[in-house]
Design a protein around this motif. Structure first.
Motif, PDB file in Angstrom:
ATOM      1  N   LEU A 135       0.831  -1.209   0.000  1.00 18.79           N
ATOM      2  CA  LEU A 135       0.000   0.000   0.000  1.00 18.79           C
ATOM      3  C   LEU A 135       0.864   1.257   0.000  1.00 18.79           C
ATOM      4  O   LEU A 135       0.597   2.203  -0.752  1.00 18.79           O
ATOM      5  N   ALA A 136       1.890   1.271   0.830  1.00 19.79           N
ATOM      6  CA  ALA A 136       2.770   2.438   0.879  1.00 19.79           C
ATOM      7  C   ALA A 136       3.488   2.629  -0.452  1.00 19.79           C
ATOM      8  O   ALA A 136       3.666   3.759  -0.925  1.00 19.79           O
ATOM      9  N   GLY A 137       3.901   1.525  -1.082  1.00 22.43           N
ATOM     10  CA  GLY A 137       4.547   1.625  -2.383  1.00 22.43           C
ATOM     11  C   GLY A 137       3.627   2.188  -3.446  1.00 22.43           C
ATOM     12  O   GLY A 137       4.047   2.969  -4.309  1.00 22.43           O
ATOM     13  N   TYR A 138       2.345   1.804  -3.383  1.00 28.41           N
ATOM     14  CA  TYR A 138       1.371   2.330  -4.337  1.00 28.41           C
ATOM     15  C   TYR A 138       1.213   3.844  -4.193  1.00 28.41           C
ATOM     16  O   TYR A 138       1.237   4.590  -5.177  1.00 28.41           O
ATOM     17  N   PHE A 139       1.061   4.302  -2.961  1.00 26.90           N
ATOM     18  CA  PHE A 139       0.904   5.743  -2.729  1.00 26.90           C
ATOM     19  C   PHE A 139       2.199   6.495  -3.012  1.00 26.90           C
ATOM     20  O   PHE A 139       2.168   7.657  -3.433  1.00 26.90           O
ATOM     21  N   GLN A 140       3.328   5.847  -2.798  1.00 22.52           N
ATOM     22  CA  GLN A 140       4.606   6.460  -3.147  1.00 22.52           C
ATOM     23  C   GLN A 140       4.688   6.744  -4.643  1.00 22.52           C
ATOM     24  O   GLN A 140       5.102   7.821  -5.065  1.00 22.52           O
ATOM     25  N   GLU A 141       4.297   5.764  -5.437  1.00 23.95           N
ATOM     26  CA  GLU A 141       4.355   5.922  -6.888  1.00 23.95           C
ATOM     27  C   GLU A 141       3.404   7.012  -7.350  1.00 23.95           C
ATOM     28  O   GLU A 141       3.743   7.817  -8.225  1.00 23.95           O
ATOM     29  N   ALA A 142       2.202   7.050  -6.766  1.00 26.85           N
ATOM     30  CA  ALA A 142       1.246   8.096  -7.134  1.00 26.85           C
ATOM     31  C   ALA A 142       1.781   9.477  -6.774  1.00 26.85           C
ATOM     32  O   ALA A 142       1.650  10.437  -7.542  1.00 26.85           O
TER      33      ALA A 142
END
Length: 263
Positions: A135-142
């Motif tokens: 989840l953190a990686g997803y928001f990081q990319e966004a």
């Protein structure tokens, strides 16, 4: 009440969770850590976190010392910060992701009480940690895409000459050197003259496409070293291609974002 603690299981959980955190922090701080450094840092931090179970000190003292020394050791081994500012920036990111992971574990435990027994085991903790990591990686990319066009400080180094410029990290810059495939950044002609002082140097032809001009060729040069600094965290890059723009640029350098990711 007597509890049984398995040192190997506790070390494994701590090491894996530390590795999750270090990878997330590394993605947020110019990717200055190596894989080996992150693994060693995660294991060192996990080893320090076992010390409170081995020493007979007041609980608040031994846990505080373990937290401070373990966290500092992890950051030092994985990132090797060059300044206090860089250390504090990495520490802030590490605490942020730690709170995120802990909050997710508490939320799942309270929202799904029937999973309490599962969540107290190794598989449950590591599973929730993996979910938080994704989840953190997803928001990081966004967030990275949203802030792709940002500025930073770059220092270009050639033959002992150092030139510091304001650089724009431009998501629209996708230039590549045709032979090696390395990303190419763009510098102003004045910056080129300061670095090479109009000396004749071999160059590579860098083809490009732009709005208003269907195609063109830029002169690309291999820069021996470049240092990039963002929010107090610096990264040293070697053998970076830069192309010279003869037209006037609003900033001294247009940085290819792939330079930061691939170097």
């Amino acid at each position: 009440m007597v509890y049984e603690l398995y040192v190997d299981s506790l070390f494994l959980v701590n090491a894996v969770m530390n590795l999750y955190l270090l990878i997330l922090v590394n993605r947020s701080t110019l990717r200055t850590a190596t894989r080996r450094g992150m693994v060693l840092g995660a294991c060192a931090g996990a080893a320090v976190y076992l010390l409170p179970f081995l020493i007979e000190w007041p609980a608040w003292l031994k846990w505080s010392l373990a937290l401070l020394s373990g966290t500092g050791l992890m950051i030092g081994i994985a990132f090797r910060p060059r300044s206090l500012r860089a250390f504090l920036q990495i520490l802030r990111q590490l605490f942020w992701y730690s709170f995120l992971m802990g909050g997710l574990l508490l939320f799942v435990g309270s929202a799904m009480p029937f999973l309490q027994r599962f969540l107290t085991g190794i598989c449950g903790i590591l599973g929730i940690g993996a979910l938080g990591f994704l989840l953190a990686g997803y928001f990081q990319e966004a967030d990275r895409r949203r802030r792709s066009d940002s500025t930073c400080k770059a220092t270009l180094i050639c033959d002992g000459i150092r030139v510091s410029v304001s650089a724009l990290v431009d998501s629209g810059n996708s230039l590549r050197e045709p032979v090696s495939g390395k990303p190419v950044s763009i510098i102003d002609a004045e910056i080129y003259r300061k670095l090479w002082r109009d000396a004749q140097r071999p160059y590579r032809a860098i083809p490009y496409h732009s709005i208003g001009r269907s195609r063109g060729i830029l002169r690309g040069y291999l820069l021996p070293q470049m240092e990039v600094e963002v929010d107090g965290v610096s990264k040293s890059l070697r053998d970076v291609y830069v192309a010279v723009c003869e037209e006037e640029c609003q900033v001294g350098m247009i940085l290819n974002p792939s330079v930061l990711e691939e170097a």
